[in-house]
Design a protein around this motif. Sequence first.
Motif, short mmCIF file in Angstrom:
data_model
loop_
_atom_site.label_atom_id
_atom_site.label_comp_id
_atom_site.label_asym_id
_atom_site.label_seq_id
_atom_site.Cartn_x
_atom_site.Cartn_y
_atom_site.Cartn_z
N ARG A 157 10.72 9.01 -4.09
CA ARG A 157 9.79 7.90 -4.30
C ARG A 157 8.56 8.12 -3.44
O ARG A 157 8.50 9.05 -2.63
N THR A 158 7.59 7.26 -3.63
CA THR A 158 6.35 7.35 -2.86
C THR A 158 6.46 6.48 -1.61
O THR A 158 6.70 5.28 -1.71
N PRO A 159 6.30 7.05 -0.43
CA PRO A 159 6.39 6.23 0.79
C PRO A 159 5.20 5.27 0.91
O PRO A 159 4.14 5.49 0.32
N ARG A 160 5.40 4.26 1.69
CA ARG A 160 4.33 3.32 1.99
C ARG A 160 3.35 3.95 2.99
O ARG A 160 3.77 4.67 3.89
N ALA A 161 2.07 3.62 2.82
CA ALA A 161 1.07 4.12 3.75
C ALA A 161 0.89 3.19 4.94
O ALA A 161 0.24 3.56 5.92
N MET A 197 0.86 -1.18 0.00
CA MET A 197 0.00 0.00 0.00
C MET A 197 0.89 1.23 0.00
O MET A 197 1.87 1.30 0.73
N THR A 198 0.55 2.24 -0.77
CA THR A 198 1.35 3.45 -0.86
C THR A 198 0.47 4.66 -0.74
O THR A 198 -0.75 4.61 -0.91
N THR A 199 1.07 5.81 -0.46
CA THR A 199 0.35 7.07 -0.50
C THR A 199 0.08 7.41 -1.95
O THR A 199 0.62 6.82 -2.87
N SER A 200 -0.74 8.43 -2.16
CA SER A 200 -1.24 8.68 -3.51
C SER A 200 -0.29 9.45 -4.41
O SER A 200 -0.46 9.45 -5.62
N ALA A 201 0.69 10.13 -3.87
CA ALA A 201 1.55 10.98 -4.69
C ALA A 201 3.00 10.90 -4.24
O ALA A 201 3.27 10.81 -3.04
N PRO A 202 3.95 10.95 -5.17
CA PRO A 202 5.36 10.95 -4.79
C PRO A 202 5.76 12.29 -4.18
O PRO A 202 5.09 13.30 -4.36
N VAL A 203 6.85 12.29 -3.46
CA VAL A 203 7.38 13.50 -2.84
C VAL A 203 8.79 13.71 -3.36
O VAL A 203 9.63 12.83 -3.26
N SER A 204 9.05 14.89 -3.93
CA SER A 204 10.31 15.08 -4.67
C SER A 204 11.53 14.95 -3.78
O SER A 204 12.55 14.41 -4.21
N CYS A 205 11.47 15.41 -2.53
CA CYS A 205 12.67 15.33 -1.70
C CYS A 205 12.94 13.91 -1.22
O CYS A 205 14.00 13.65 -0.66
N LEU A 206 12.00 12.99 -1.45
CA LEU A 206 12.22 11.59 -1.08
C LEU A 206 12.57 10.74 -2.28
O LEU A 206 13.12 9.65 -2.13
#
Length: 268
Positions: free
Chosen positions: A12-16, A1-10
């Motif tokens: 990748r998309t973190p897991r929810a 399961m992941t969050t809905s949007a990627p984050v540029s400073c990471l």
Amino acid sequence: MTTSAPVSCLGRTPRADARLRLFCFHHAGGGASFYASWAGRVPPGVEVLPVQLPGREARFREPRFSDAGEAVSALGRELAPLLDERPWAAYGHSMGALLAFALAAARLREGGRGPEAVFLGAYAAPHRTPTLPAPDRYGDAELARALVGFGGLDPRFLDRDDWLRALLPIVRDDLRICASHRRAGLPDPDDERTRLPVRVEAFAGTDDRLVDPAGVRAWGRYARDFRMACVPGGHFFPREAPVPFFDRFNGSLHRILAALDPPPGVRC
């Protein structure tokens, strides 16, 4: 399961569904790759999320930060949805310690979800005499030799002018972040009422040629619940002597996990 949007400073998309998100902030002149091995070293249930500042590695084309207040504000805006979504902690190494702590202070000041703990590595409390070189005190050759002196640069690179031309501007802007710590919104170390109501654990390397344990211990004036440990190694002890560091660090992560709600499917 992941969050809905990627984050540029990471990157990748973190897991929810991570039980604990561990946001990791790198040292001056470094990048998120410093934490490349951490996912395999921390307990299950902890998601390691290295934060990549702009202007280096995968974000090398982006303008760099040079002011602590600007950096903390920008990181806070970008990470806010993730910080509010799941339990989180932060680890910052050297310059990253300043950013990790300032982010936690900003979240609490603004009424957001605070961290379960903040971990600080190899960085003296900001009110102490600065241990990192002043950003504009040295020419390139002198700054490079200073980096070699405390183990921040392999001496073989002193003869690589092309490589130094790429690295040293990044280092200087990062040192400007450190020098501007008064704009980062930190508590007043002389006012006990402003200390963060958060567990803060600091680490000092026993062979660190840049930061001494007394400077690291002085972070105790910024938090109500403060612990400190000396671990083997120099300024980059998580890389130089990972086993003793992770033994201590993982013990703290296990305690945080034990205090959180049980994972899905586990009944008490």
